[in-house]
Design a protein around this motif. Structure first.
Motif, PDB file in Angstrom:
ATOM      1  N   GLY A 162     110.048   6.975  20.015  1.00 27.80           N
ATOM      2  CA  GLY A 162     109.475   5.645  19.825  1.00 27.80           C
ATOM      3  C   GLY A 162     110.504   4.635  19.350  1.00 27.80           C
ATOM      4  O   GLY A 162     111.718   4.869  19.408  1.00 27.80           O
ATOM      5  N   ALA A 163     109.993   3.503  18.882  1.00 23.10           N
ATOM      6  CA  ALA A 163     110.866   2.402  18.458  1.00 23.10           C
ATOM      7  C   ALA A 163     110.884   2.252  16.938  1.00 23.10           C
ATOM      8  O   ALA A 163     111.580   1.384  16.407  1.00 23.10           O
ATOM      9  CB  ALA A 163     110.393   1.108  19.112  1.00 23.10           C
ATOM     10  N   SER A 164     110.110   3.077  16.236  1.00 22.33           N
ATOM     11  CA  SER A 164     110.078   2.982  14.769  1.00 22.33           C
ATOM     12  C   SER A 164     110.357   4.362  14.177  1.00 22.33           C
ATOM     13  O   SER A 164     110.479   5.351  14.914  1.00 22.33           O
ATOM     14  CB  SER A 164     108.703   2.476  14.314  1.00 22.33           C
ATOM     15  N   VAL A 165     110.434   4.410  12.850  1.00 22.77           N
ATOM     16  CA  VAL A 165     110.714   5.700  12.201  1.00 22.77           C
ATOM     17  C   VAL A 165     109.580   6.684  12.499  1.00 22.77           C
ATOM     18  O   VAL A 165     108.400   6.317  12.448  1.00 22.77           O
ATOM     19  CB  VAL A 165     110.845   5.524  10.666  1.00 22.77           C
ATOM     20  N   LEU A 166     109.962   7.905  12.834  1.00 23.05           N
ATOM     21  CA  LEU A 166     108.981   8.985  13.006  1.00 23.05           C
ATOM     22  C   LEU A 166     108.998   9.796  11.712  1.00 23.05           C
ATOM     23  O   LEU A 166     110.063  10.252  11.282  1.00 23.05           O
ATOM     24  CB  LEU A 166     109.393   9.870  14.187  1.00 23.05           C
ATOM     25  N   SER A 167     107.837   9.942  11.082  1.00 22.72           N
ATOM     26  CA  SER A 167     107.815  10.813   9.905  1.00 22.72           C
ATOM     27  C   SER A 167     106.760  11.900  10.098  1.00 22.72           C
ATOM     28  O   SER A 167     105.711  11.664  10.709  1.00 22.72           O
ATOM     29  CB  SER A 167     107.556  10.015   8.623  1.00 22.72           C
ATOM     30  N   PHE A 168     107.108  13.073   9.628  1.00 20.00           N
ATOM     31  CA  PHE A 168     106.159  14.200   9.741  1.00 20.00           C
ATOM     32  C   PHE A 168     106.322  15.121   8.546  1.00 20.00           C
ATOM     33  O   PHE A 168     107.407  15.280   8.002  1.00 20.00           O
ATOM     34  CB  PHE A 168     106.349  14.972  11.056  1.00 20.00           C
ATOM     35  N   PHE A 169     105.189  15.717   8.142  1.00 20.67           N
ATOM     36  CA  PHE A 169     105.201  16.702   7.053  1.00 20.67           C
ATOM     37  C   PHE A 169     105.400  18.085   7.672  1.00 20.67           C
ATOM     38  O   PHE A 169     104.970  18.325   8.798  1.00 20.67           O
ATOM     39  CB  PHE A 169     103.873  16.787   6.298  1.00 20.67           C
ATOM     40  N   ALA A 170     105.977  18.955   6.890  1.00 20.02           N
ATOM     41  CA  ALA A 170     106.120  20.344   7.325  1.00 20.02           C
ATOM     42  C   ALA A 170     105.743  21.253   6.169  1.00 20.02           C
ATOM     43  O   ALA A 170     105.969  20.920   5.002  1.00 20.02           O
ATOM     44  CB  ALA A 170     107.563  20.605   7.757  1.00 20.02           C
ATOM     45  N   CYS A 171     105.154  22.397   6.509  1.00 20.44           N
ATOM     46  CA  CYS A 171     104.876  23.434   5.516  1.00 20.44           C
ATOM     47  C   CYS A 171     105.337  24.762   6.083  1.00 20.44           C
ATOM     48  O   CYS A 171     104.921  25.148   7.181  1.00 20.44           O
ATOM     49  CB  CYS A 171     103.372  23.462   5.200  1.00 20.44           C
ATOM     50  N   TRP A 172     106.237  25.436   5.359  1.00 27.03           N
ATOM     51  CA  TRP A 172     106.825  26.660   5.880  1.00 27.03           C
ATOM     52  C   TRP A 172     107.009  27.690   4.764  1.00 27.03           C
ATOM     53  O   TRP A 172     107.087  27.332   3.585  1.00 27.03           O
ATOM     54  CB  TRP A 172     108.142  26.368   6.607  1.00 27.03           C
ATOM     55  N   PRO A 173     107.052  28.959   5.120  1.00 26.77           N
ATOM     56  CA  PRO A 173     107.147  30.014   4.099  1.00 26.77           C
ATOM     57  C   PRO A 173     108.490  29.970   3.364  1.00 26.77           C
ATOM     58  O   PRO A 173     109.530  29.713   3.976  1.00 26.77           O
ATOM     59  CB  PRO A 173     107.028  31.312   4.903  1.00 26.77           C
ATOM     60  N   SER A 174     108.439  30.255   2.075  1.00 26.91           N
ATOM     61  CA  SER A 174     109.662  30.146   1.274  1.00 26.91           C
ATOM     62  C   SER A 174     110.667  31.261   1.566  1.00 26.91           C
ATOM     63  O   SER A 174     111.794  31.214   1.090  1.00 26.91           O
ATOM     64  CB  SER A 174     109.308  30.121  -0.211  1.00 26.91           C
ATOM     65  N   ASP A 175     110.264  32.254   2.356  1.00 26.10           N
ATOM     66  CA  ASP A 175     111.251  33.269   2.747  1.00 26.10           C
ATOM     67  C   ASP A 175     111.639  33.134   4.227  1.00 26.10           C
ATOM     68  O   ASP A 175     112.250  34.039   4.792  1.00 26.10           O
ATOM     69  CB  ASP A 175     110.726  34.684   2.477  1.00 26.10           C
ATOM     70  N   ALA A 176     111.305  31.985   4.848  1.00 24.13           N
ATOM     71  CA  ALA A 176     111.619  31.824   6.274  1.00 24.13           C
ATOM     72  C   ALA A 176     113.130  31.694   6.485  1.00 24.13           C
ATOM     73  O   ALA A 176     113.706  32.328   7.378  1.00 24.13           O
ATOM     74  CB  ALA A 176     110.895  30.600   6.840  1.00 24.13           C
ATOM     75  N   GLY A 177     113.788  30.869   5.697  1.00 21.94           N
ATOM     76  CA  GLY A 177     115.225  30.612   5.895  1.00 21.94           C
ATOM     77  C   GLY A 177     115.462  29.849   7.189  1.00 21.94           C
ATOM     78  O   GLY A 177     114.537  29.670   8.006  1.00 21.94           O
ATOM     79  N   HIS A 178     116.684  29.386   7.375  1.00 18.16           N
ATOM     80  CA  HIS A 178     117.008  28.591   8.564  1.00 18.16           C
ATOM     81  C   HIS A 178     118.229  29.177   9.265  1.00 18.16           C
ATOM     82  O   HIS A 178     119.272  29.339   8.636  1.00 18.16           O
ATOM     83  CB  HIS A 178     117.294  27.134   8.172  1.00 18.16           C
ATOM     84  N   ASP A 179     118.068  29.493  10.527  1.00 24.11           N
ATOM     85  CA  ASP A 179     119.205  29.938  11.344  1.00 24.11           C
ATOM     86  C   ASP A 179     119.606  28.770  12.250  1.00 24.11           C
ATOM     87  O   ASP A 179     118.976  28.542  13.290  1.00 24.11           O
ATOM     88  CB  ASP A 179     118.794  31.177  12.163  1.00 24.11           C
ATOM     89  N   TYR A 180     120.630  28.034  11.828  1.00 24.29           N
ATOM     90  CA  TYR A 180     121.141  26.922  12.642  1.00 24.29           C
ATOM     91  C   TYR A 180     122.201  27.400  13.633  1.00 24.29           C
ATOM     92  O   TYR A 180     122.444  26.772  14.650  1.00 24.29           O
ATOM     93  CB  TYR A 180     121.753  25.840  11.740  1.00 24.29           C
ATOM     94  N   GLU A 181     122.863  28.502  13.296  1.00 23.62           N
ATOM     95  CA  GLU A 181     124.005  28.969  14.101  1.00 23.62           C
ATOM     96  C   GLU A 181     123.626  29.271  15.540  1.00 23.62           C
ATOM     97  O   GLU A 181     124.347  28.913  16.471  1.00 23.62           O
ATOM     98  CB  GLU A 181     124.602  30.246  13.463  1.00 23.62           C
ATOM     99  N   THR A 182     122.482  29.942  15.721  1.00 25.00           N
ATOM    100  CA  THR A 182     122.080  30.339  17.078  1.00 25.00           C
ATOM    101  C   THR A 182     121.927  29.114  17.968  1.00 25.00           C
ATOM    102  O   THR A 182     122.384  29.095  19.112  1.00 25.00           O
ATOM    103  CB  THR A 182     120.768  31.148  17.017  1.00 25.00           C
ATOM    104  N   ILE A 183     121.319  28.060  17.412  1.00 29.01           N
ATOM    105  CA  ILE A 183     121.115  26.844  18.210  1.00 29.01           C
ATOM    106  C   ILE A 183     122.436  26.107  18.415  1.00 29.01           C
ATOM    107  O   ILE A 183     122.724  25.616  19.514  1.00 29.01           O
ATOM    108  CB  ILE A 183     120.055  25.939  17.532  1.00 29.01           C
ATOM    109  N   LEU A 184     123.278  26.058  17.386  1.00 33.56           N
ATOM    110  CA  LEU A 184     124.574  25.384  17.563  1.00 33.56           C
ATOM    111  C   LEU A 184     125.377  26.074  18.654  1.00 33.56           C
ATOM    112  O   LEU A 184     126.062  25.447  19.445  1.00 33.56           O
ATOM    113  CB  LEU A 184     125.368  25.433  16.257  1.00 33.56           C
ATOM    114  N   HIS A 185     125.276  27.381  18.686  1.00 38.69           N
ATOM    115  CA  HIS A 185     126.061  28.171  19.645  1.00 38.69           C
ATOM    116  C   HIS A 185     125.461  28.128  21.048  1.00 38.69           C
ATOM    117  O   HIS A 185     126.163  27.870  22.024  1.00 38.69           O
ATOM    118  CB  HIS A 185     126.136  29.614  19.124  1.00 38.69           C
ATOM    119  N   ASP A 186     124.154  28.369  21.149  1.00 39.88           N
ATOM    120  CA  ASP A 186     123.517  28.526  22.474  1.00 39.88           C
ATOM    121  C   ASP A 186     122.716  27.304  22.900  1.00 39.88           C
ATOM    122  O   ASP A 186     122.348  27.190  24.071  1.00 39.88           O
ATOM    123  CB  ASP A 186     122.557  29.718  22.478  1.00 39.88           C
TER     124      ASP A 186
END
Ligand code: PAN
Ligand code: ZN
Length: 186
Positions: free
Chosen positions: A143-167
């Motif tokens: 869109g043309a304005s700020v997009l804001s969204f809430f998220a709720c996720w498990p505290s043991d989920a963690g984030h794997d950014y490497e796989t996406i950066l690589h592939d």
């Protein structure tokens, strides 16, 4: 004994306030390798903030059974013809899901399963999105304005950014004559 205190959220903007609310921002310079057109990214002012994330993490990172809460504020803009978007990730614990709820703006939740099948769900105020387990997720502002969204996720989920950066994702969301078009999907 309960050691947490409630925080506040502005339902129309998503802004969080209160004790324990943290914030990070991601600038153009933080997003090397994220967009398809790296030359176009390098041509932009590196200090431009593409998105900010406010989060409320009342449990220790990695706690099984806890939940985290956050709001992402994604600016409108383009890198070449590709919409401003979040880095995107799988959860480090692949079997952990998540909810996204749009508070303002217009966007697209881009989802890719472990077989690299990618699709997107339009986001608009009030839209509720379930991110299933084993699914990479990123959001683009269409869109043309700020997009804001809430998220709720498990505290043991963690984030794997490497796989996406690589592939990467198997498809990218481009602005085609002013409309979102997913390019590269099956
Ligand atoms: C969200 C994301 C947030 C920023 O809170 O972390 O939108 O996106 P990136 O983490 O991909 O930079 C979430 O999915 N948490 O799990
Ligand atoms: Zn996530």
């Amino acid at each position: 004994m309960i050691l947490t205190r409630p925080i506040c959220m502005d339902l129309s903007t998503g802004v969080l306030s209160g004790l324990g609310v943290e914030e990070v921002s991601r600038t153009i310079s933080d997003l090397a390798g994220v967009f398809g057109d790296e030359q176009a990214r390098l041509a932009l002012d590196p200090t431009i903030v593409v998105y900010r994330v406010q989060s409320y993490l009342p449990a220790a990172n990695g706690t099984e059974g806890g939940l985290f809460w956050g709001t992402t504020f994604l600016q409108p803009g383009l890198v070449g013809d590709e919409y401003f978007m979040t880095k995107g990730h799988f959860h480090a614990k692949r079997d952990r899901g998540e909810y996204y709820v749009t508070s303002s703006g217009e966007g697209a939740l881009i989802l890719m399963d472990e077989d690299r099948r990618t699709h997107f769900e339009p986001m608009r105020p009030g839209s509720v999105h379930y991110v299933p387990a084993n699914t990479a997720h990123r959001v683009a502002n269409t869109g043309a304005s700020v997009l804001s969204f809430f998220a709720c996720w498990p505290s043991d989920a963690g984030h794997d950014y490497e796989t996406i950066l690589h592939d990467g994702f198997s498809a990218r969301l481009y602005c085609d004559n002013g409309r979102p078009k997913l390019v590269g999907a099956d």
